[in-house]
Design a protein around this motif. Structure first.
Motif, PDB file in Angstrom:
ATOM      1  N   VAL A  41       0.793  -1.123   0.013  1.00  0.00           N
ATOM      2  CA  VAL A  41       0.063  -0.046   0.057  1.00  0.00           C
ATOM      3  C   VAL A  41       0.752   1.288  -0.122  1.00  0.00           C
ATOM      4  CG1 VAL A  41      -2.205  -0.889   0.827  1.00  0.00           C
ATOM      5  CG2 VAL A  41      -0.349  -0.289   2.290  1.00  0.00           C
ATOM      6  N   VAL A  42       2.247   0.912   0.375  1.00  0.00           N
ATOM      7  CA  VAL A  42       2.957   2.255   0.498  1.00  0.00           C
ATOM      8  C   VAL A  42       3.932   1.773  -0.380  1.00  0.00           C
ATOM      9  CG1 VAL A  42       4.501   3.799   1.870  1.00  0.00           C
ATOM     10  CG2 VAL A  42       2.542   2.520   3.169  1.00  0.00           C
ATOM     11  N   SER A  43       4.165   3.061  -1.470  1.00  0.00           N
ATOM     12  CA  SER A  43       5.143   2.649  -2.656  1.00  0.00           C
ATOM     13  C   SER A  43       6.498   3.069  -2.038  1.00  0.00           C
ATOM     14  CB  SER A  43       4.918   3.369  -3.727  1.00  0.00           C
ATOM     15  OG  SER A  43       4.233   4.659  -3.306  1.00  0.00           O
ATOM     16  N   HIS A  44       6.766   3.822  -1.314  1.00  0.00           N
ATOM     17  CA  HIS A  44       8.197   4.397  -0.820  1.00  0.00           C
ATOM     18  C   HIS A  44       8.678   3.089   0.032  1.00  0.00           C
ATOM     19  CE1 HIS A  44       7.613   8.895  -1.031  1.00  0.00           C
ATOM     20  NE2 HIS A  44       8.273   8.303  -2.293  1.00  0.00           N
ATOM     21  N   GLY A  61       4.998  -0.667   7.340  1.00  0.00           N
ATOM     22  CA  GLY A  61       5.958  -0.461   6.255  1.00  0.00           C
ATOM     23  C   GLY A  61       7.643  -0.911   6.708  1.00  0.00           C
ATOM     24  N   LYS A  63      11.353  -0.960   5.623  1.00  0.00           N
ATOM     25  CA  LYS A  63      12.348   0.107   5.030  1.00  0.00           C
ATOM     26  C   LYS A  63      13.781  -0.947   5.174  1.00  0.00           C
ATOM     27  CE  LYS A  63      11.859   4.748   3.792  1.00  0.00           C
ATOM     28  NZ  LYS A  63      11.049   4.466   2.732  1.00  0.00           N
TER      29      LYS A  63
ATOM     30  N   LYS B  47      -0.456  10.709   0.310  1.00  0.00           N
ATOM     31  CA  LYS B  47      -1.450  10.091   0.787  1.00  0.00           C
ATOM     32  C   LYS B  47      -1.645  10.608   2.605  1.00  0.00           C
ATOM     33  CE  LYS B  47      -1.134   5.944  -2.111  1.00  0.00           C
ATOM     34  NZ  LYS B  47      -0.583   4.964  -2.197  1.00  0.00           N
ATOM     35  N   PHE B  79       7.824   5.917   7.380  1.00  0.00           N
ATOM     36  CA  PHE B  79       8.049   5.070   6.148  1.00  0.00           C
ATOM     37  C   PHE B  79       7.570   6.134   4.912  1.00  0.00           C
ATOM     38  CE2 PHE B  79       3.706   4.100   6.324  1.00  0.00           C
ATOM     39  CZ  PHE B  79       3.566   3.435   7.426  1.00  0.00           C
ATOM     40  N   GLN B 127       2.501   9.005   2.847  1.00  0.00           N
ATOM     41  CA  GLN B 127       3.369   8.926   1.863  1.00  0.00           C
ATOM     42  C   GLN B 127       3.425  10.346   1.609  1.00  0.00           C
ATOM     43  OE1 GLN B 127       2.908   5.299  -0.600  1.00  0.00           O
ATOM     44  NE2 GLN B 127       3.315   6.891  -2.295  1.00  0.00           N
TER      45      GLN B 127
END
Lengths: 310, 247
Positions: A41-44, A61, A63, B47, B79, B127
């Motif tokens: 859901v989080v592209s980063h 998330g 990383k 977002k 994040f 985001q």
């Protein structure tokens, strides 16, 4: 949590219901509530997942970063958990209000993943003694509806399943320093082996019986709750042919914690742990099926992301 | 000076937009059940989630007999950015953003209606791809509407950049922001035409000020149409054609 007030009569009602294996929303003592899970859901982030367990909403998330491994564990990578209780869940979490709860949960997760049988850190090693991957697992608690630990552990496992680590194409030794070249292609990456990652199961002692997946009302009725971290089964996380080649490993308990002002007798504790092991096994199987199905659907075609829009 | 890459010879930006086009906005009201009002808004790849609690009794230290106290918190998920952020909130930038949010939203809320009370507005950036503050203001407006708090008008925020003179770019993304050049952020109430907050990042010659400001104001008007549509769709959900006379 926010403004939860129960009268003594309501508490007695819940207590009596649990004794008869019948909870206020009609579940039995070992039933979980409805869950919704979505990954990526989080592209980063390298991997992410969002889990909604009735009212509880967790966003995770993952990383990745290159780091120097621990000198006494040169062949292992690193894993770091960070929990953030967002003020969206309740105004008490504003500023640093949610820090205590956040530290409790992140410590619980750190303990659960500590064992090598739970999560194999060798897969994060690049160069023994010199370079390894460090995974930052960031957990964002958006809404609290009871049973935070289970939801967090499920979301973390899903996010790790979704995580892709870039391949190391070349490494140049410059004296003592290593200069790594990573592949730029986002599809040129490897997935992690998370089949045995642990799942936390919270068992709330209400009266004499223990219930699984307590709602916020039930949590306020109990004096003590037990959290059991149970390792997963890799067989659920790969397709049929691979599953047959894997050896049969029994589920193991990687961490146990007790929360609350009360106390529990040893027999009840033993019974509760066994109940937790059974619940964890079915949770693991269901999660594996859902994740494999999602991965299958997204092979090749671009994923239609729903995120929070649905 | 920023390179010519930001605006191609055909008049297209890096993501294919025209200079006066907004990014795609998708939003949903009522994402959570616990807060009195909540909203999720996507502006391109940015977002954000907004939650509103209130009006409720104000804490003793913040009590005001003249009107409601608006308490905002701007928080970014660790994040949310390309480089992992160590602390979600509490740093100087987040506090500054919280103050800006407070200024923009206090101008829109009818504060005289709730003395001795407090409204909490919590914004979480999931985001960040440029324009995070603008997306936060827009999401907060939706959340306030869903919470039923009386507003004078919609508050919409938009940014404009003057990196590619003489044509200002509307709604800058992260790459365009980082490329340098001026970024003007405006939070306005388009119905009344008034500006609640104006922020400029670099220096700008006065000759260009009017065109950049008018581009940003046009962006605010465009966003207001989108937000209004979203609110009406949300209210009309579950109603049949017979129930609705005029929404």
């Amino acid at each position: 949590m926010a403004g939860l007030l129960l009268s003594p009569t309501e508490k007695v009602y819940i207590l009596h219901g649990v004794q008869d294996d019948y909870r206020i929303d009609g579940r039995s003592n070992i039933d979980y509530r409805h869950m919704e899970l979505e990954t990526d859901v989080v592209s980063h982030a390298s991997g992410s997942a969002r889990l909604r367990l009735a009212n509880t909403d967790i966003l995770v998330g993952v990383k990745t970063e290159i780091d120097v491994p621990n000198p006494d564990k040169p062949g292992l990578g690193k894993l770091e958990f960070f929990v953030d209780c967002s003020a969206n869940a309740t105004p008490e979490f504003e500023g640093r209000g949610g820090e205590q709860l956040a530290t409790t949960i992140s410590n619980m997760m750190q303990k659960a993943y500590h064992s090598s049988q739970a999560f194999d850190l060798k897969q994060l090693c690049i160069f023994e003694g010199k370079q390894c991957w460090k995974l930052y697992i960031d957990i964002l608690i958006l809404e609290c509806g009871g049973n935070l630990c289970d939801a967090v552990s499920l979301a973390v496992k899903a996010a790790l399943f979704n995580t892709s680590i870039p391949f190391v194409k070349a490494a140049l030794m410059d004296g003592g320093n290593v200069d790594l070249q990573l592949s730029d292609d986002p599809y040129d990456s490897k997935l992690l082996n998370v089949g045995s990652a642990p799942l936390l199961v919270t068992l709330c002692k209400i009266g004499d019986k223990c219930v699984v997946d307590p709602s916020a009302e039930e949590e306020s009725c109990s004096v003590i709750s037990l959290v059991v971290g149970v390792t997963g089964n890799s067989k659920f996380y790969c397709n049929q042919e691979e599953a047959n080649t894997l050896p049969n490993i029994e589920a193991k308990c990687s961490t146990i914690g007790l929360n609350g002002p009360g106390s529990v007798a040893p027999q009840t504790l033993k019974a509760a742990i066994n109940q937790g092991l059974v619940a964890a096994k079915s949770l693991d199987e269901a999660l594996g099926k859902a994740l494999l199905r999602e991965r299958q659907e997204n092979i090749g075609s671009k994923k239609h992301s729903y995120g929070f829009l649905k | 000076m920023p390179g010519p890459d930001l605006l191609s010879s055909q008049g297209l930006r890096l993501d294919g937009r025209r200079p006066n086009e907004l990014r795609r906005i998708r939003c949903k009201l009522g994402v959570f059940t616990q807060p009195d009002g909540s909203a999720y808004l996507e502006q391109g790849n940015t977002k954000v989630l907004a939650a509103v609690y209130g009006p409720h009794q104000a804490s003793k230290s913040k009590l005001s007999t003249e009107g409601v106290v608006v308490n905002c918190q701007y928080s970014m998920a660790t994040f949310s950015t390309g480089e992992r952020k160590n602390r979600p909130r509490g740093d100087r930038k987040s506090q500054e953003m919280s103050m800006h949010l407070r200024q923009a939203l206090t101008a829109a809320i009818k504060t005289e209606l709730y003395p001795r009370s407090q409204i909490d507005i919590y914004v979480e950036v999931l985001q960040a791809d440029g324009g995070a503050y603008c997306a936060c203001v827009n999401a907060a407006t939706l959340a306030l509407t869903e919470a039923g708090i009386p507003l004078r008008a919609y508050v919409c925020a938009s940014s404009a950049s003057m990196a590619t003179a003489p044509e200002p770019l509307l709604d800058v993304g992260h790459v365009e922001e980082a490329a340098g050049g001026l970024v003007l952020t405006v939070a306005a109430m388009p119905t009344t035409g008034k500006i609640a907050l104006l922020e400029m990042s670099h220096r700008l010659h006065m000759d260009y000020f009017d065109i950049v400001l008018s581009r940003a104001m046009q962006g605010c008007r465009d966003i207001e149409i989108i937000l209004d549509r979203a609110v009406r769709d949300h209210l009309a959900e579950g109603w049949t054609k017979d129930d609705v006379t005029a929404v």
